[in-house]
Design an enzyme around this catalytic site. Structure first.
Site, PDB file in Angstrom:
ATOM      1  CE1 TYR A 157       1.048  78.146  -8.899  1.00 18.60           C
ATOM      2  CE2 TYR A 157       1.475  76.173 -10.213  1.00 18.60           C
ATOM      3  CZ  TYR A 157       1.342  76.790  -8.986  1.00 18.60           C
ATOM      4  OH  TYR A 157       1.502  76.066  -7.824  1.00 18.60           O
ATOM      5  CG  ASP A 198      -0.100  81.667  -7.218  1.00 19.57           C
ATOM      6  OD1 ASP A 198       0.667  82.495  -6.700  1.00 19.57           O
ATOM      7  OD2 ASP A 198      -0.210  80.489  -6.834  1.00 19.57           O
ATOM      8  CG  HIS A 325      -4.398  80.524  -4.015  1.00 20.80           C
ATOM      9  ND1 HIS A 325      -3.450  81.458  -4.344  1.00 20.80           N
ATOM     10  CD2 HIS A 325      -3.717  79.382  -3.728  1.00 20.80           C
ATOM     11  CE1 HIS A 325      -2.246  80.913  -4.256  1.00 20.80           C
ATOM     12  NE2 HIS A 325      -2.385  79.659  -3.892  1.00 20.80           N
TER      13      HIS A 325
END
Length: 586
Positions: A157, A198, A325
């Site tokens: 992340y 991500d 998302h």
């Protein structure tokens, strides 16, 4: 084998959306599921949030407060592996080893028990960084590494850094610089790496709707593209080779950007080039050609659905469930099994808050079954009516001493402890409404006192010398006339009070409605119309730190979208008028 990466924007709300963690995981139908932005701290790792039947899970949580004032638990990653057996298994999905973070310095990097050595060693390739630098970067819960034998999986992340936040920009640069060194070291050892998550980086202009001309000059986008094979790097952007233009994975929640697909592609699946055949030098052999059957975006998880009411037609009031998302997945083929191994110690099954606590938790949080509730309610004694009690007091025996005739104007006042308990069960989880703040709360006490006063008119007909020792008059000694008089007075008074209360409630609701309509009209008159659509704007407040923090402004109510689309937000903006105090200057 199917691998999924998904920024859930909070694991708790996603579990609540699907009803349970198991249902959430099963909806993705994957062997390895990598979550980002779980927003859980280590204290939140309870069995219902981290354990699901048929899955082994690994968590990395933020352990320090944010530089922006947020508490710990604002980031976090988790990897769930679907397995048939957690012990002595040869499944590839079950990792051989697992590591929290990527620097090797976290006390929990090999398991939730502290390491034996006093000073954990720095991971190979990162010796040039100080321990403080490494710990600062690795304490935000942004990386999990699981070794699956044929490949090493990084669940990432990436930090977010806005243009004018120099401190977070430097943090993000350091974060990816350290990661790149760790990747290079593993690949130099001959290990195959897969990177999912991500990364908060849209690599090229094609990955961002309405990208500006200098979009690709950003330092992070340049770094990302330098990793790819086509630019001399060693990694493949697997999703890029499978999707079309306009395939995005993230949209702004506040602007309703999903409606016009005004998003960006910041969720990625990257891999080293070599295939599992080990024939990298031969032409036509690479990981995508030999081992990737499919890689795509799971658009069915998008919050905005076709047919939803547009924002400017009332859709702003409709709550859209889901993350901002959508998941990205990759299907792998021709993956051989590995040697037998067991679950690594980092698994949450060994976490002190989870391991061995399921039984205790279930003891204190077990919900009552329908049969139990019905059984308990059947044990509540039937409350007699006033006339039944007066006519046959011997039927109720010693219970008669618990009831006062003069005070039993309604059944709600008889055996108050039992009635209250039953009502508490039936009203559990209820929520106050706006009308409840305007209701009259003293009806019961007023009705009781009024009824008691009226009943005294008829009490002279009762001979108190004939009252039984337990406080209940004998039915044989009470005349039929006095009983009829008292019952009639009680009924008439209760009916009158109910009508008065109803009229009073209606009047208050009417006044409240008129006042609310007046406020709405006043607000409507002060709201400007946007220039592009001549529609009322929406009020907003500046939340970004700076001189305008807390200041109100108006903006176009429509969803954000491409500037070429006349149906999208027109970009209208206007500061709200500031009310000046009396007696002050201009």
């Amino acid at each position: 084998m199917k691998i999924v990466t998904y920024n859930v924007n909070g694991l708790r709300p996603r579990i609540q959306q699907y009803g349970s963690l198991l249902k959430l995981l099963d909806s993705l139908d994957a062997d390895i599921i990598c979550f980002q932005e779980t927003k859980l701290s280590k204290h939140d790792l309870r069995a219902d949030l981290v354990r699901a039947e048929g899955y082994e899970s690994f968590f990395s949580c933020c352990t320090r407060p944010s530089d922006r004032g947020r508490s710990s638990g604002y980031s976090g990653v988790a990897t769930f592996c679907r397995v048939k057996s957690a012990f002595m298994s040869n499944e590839v999905a079950l990792p051989i080893s697992a590591e929290e973070g990527f620097t090797g310095l976290l006390a929990t990097s090999k398991g939730y028990e502290p390491r034996k050595e006093k000073f954990p060693s720095i991971a190979e390739g990162l010796e040039c960084f100080s321990r403080d630098e490494l710990l600062k970067v690795d304490s935000e819960g942004r990386c999990l590494i699981t070794d699956h034998g044929h490949f090493v999986l990084f669940n990432l992340y990436g930090p977010r850094a806005v243009q004018d936040d120099s401190e977070r920009i430097q943090f993000k640069l350091t974060f990816f610089k350290m990661l790149e060194r760790r990747w290079e070291c593993l690949m130099h050892q001959g290990r195959r790496i897969i990177i999912v998550g991500d990364l908060n980086i849209a690599p090229a202009a094609i990955d961002r709707c309405d990208a500006e001309p200098d979009f690709e000059k950003n330092v992070f986008r340049q770094w990302f593209r330098s990793l790819l094979v086509q630019n001399g790097g060693r990694l493949l952007d697997i999703l890029e080779q499978s999707i079309l233009i306009g395939a995005y994975t993230c949209w702004s929640q506040s602007t309703g950007a999903e409606e016009f697909n005004y998003g960006s592609r910041i969720d990625h699946i990257l891999s080293a080039r070599s295939c599992l055949h080990g024939e990298e030098t031969q032409e036509g052999h690479d990981f995508v050609t030999c081992n990737v059957a499919e890689c795509d975006i799971l658009m069915q998880f998008q919050r905005w659905k076709p047919g939803n009411t547009p924002r400017w037609k009332g859709g702003r009031s409709i709550k859209l469930e889901g993350s901002d998302h959508v998941p990205v997945y990759m299907n792998l083929v021709e993956i051989p099994e590995v040697l037998q191994h067991s679950t690594p110690p980092l698994s949450t099954r060994y976490h002190p808050q989870v391991f061995g606590s399921q039984t205790l938790v279930s003891m204190f949080t077990r919900r009552q079954t329908t049969e139990q509730v019905i059984s308990e309610e059947s044990e509540i004694p039937q409350i007699p009516s006033q006339e039944d009690f007066l006519s046959t007091p011997e039927k109720y025996g010693s219970r008669a001493s618990q009831i006062s005739v003069l005070g039993s104007q309604s059944n709600t006042n008889i055996l108050p402890g039992i009635v209250t308990k039953k009502k508490a069960r039936l009203g559990q989880g209820s929520q106050l409404t706006l009308n409840s703040f305007f209701q009259k709360h003293a009806h019961r006490s007023e009705t009781s006192s009024s009824s008691f006063a009226d009943s005294k008119l008829c009490q002279t007909d009762i001979s108190y010398s004939q009252i039984e020792p337990d406080g209940v008059p004998s039915a044989a000694d009470e005349s039929g006339a006095s009983k009829d008089c008292r019952s009639s007075a009680i009924d008439n008074n209760q009916h009158k009070c109910q009508l008065d209360a109803c009229d009073s409630d209606k009047e208050k609701r009417k006044v409240a409605l008129q006042e609310w309509q007046r406020i709405q009209q006043l607000m409507q008159n002060s709201v400007p119309l946007c220039k592009g659509h001549q529609e009322p704007c929406v009020p907003r407040v500046v939340k970004k730190a700076g001189p305008n923090l807390g200041r109100r402004f108006y903006a176009c109510a429509r969803a954000e979208g491409p500037s070429s689309n006349p149906e999208a937000n027109c970009g209208y903006f206007k500061w709200a008028a500031v009310l000046k105090s009396k007696g002050k200057g201009k």
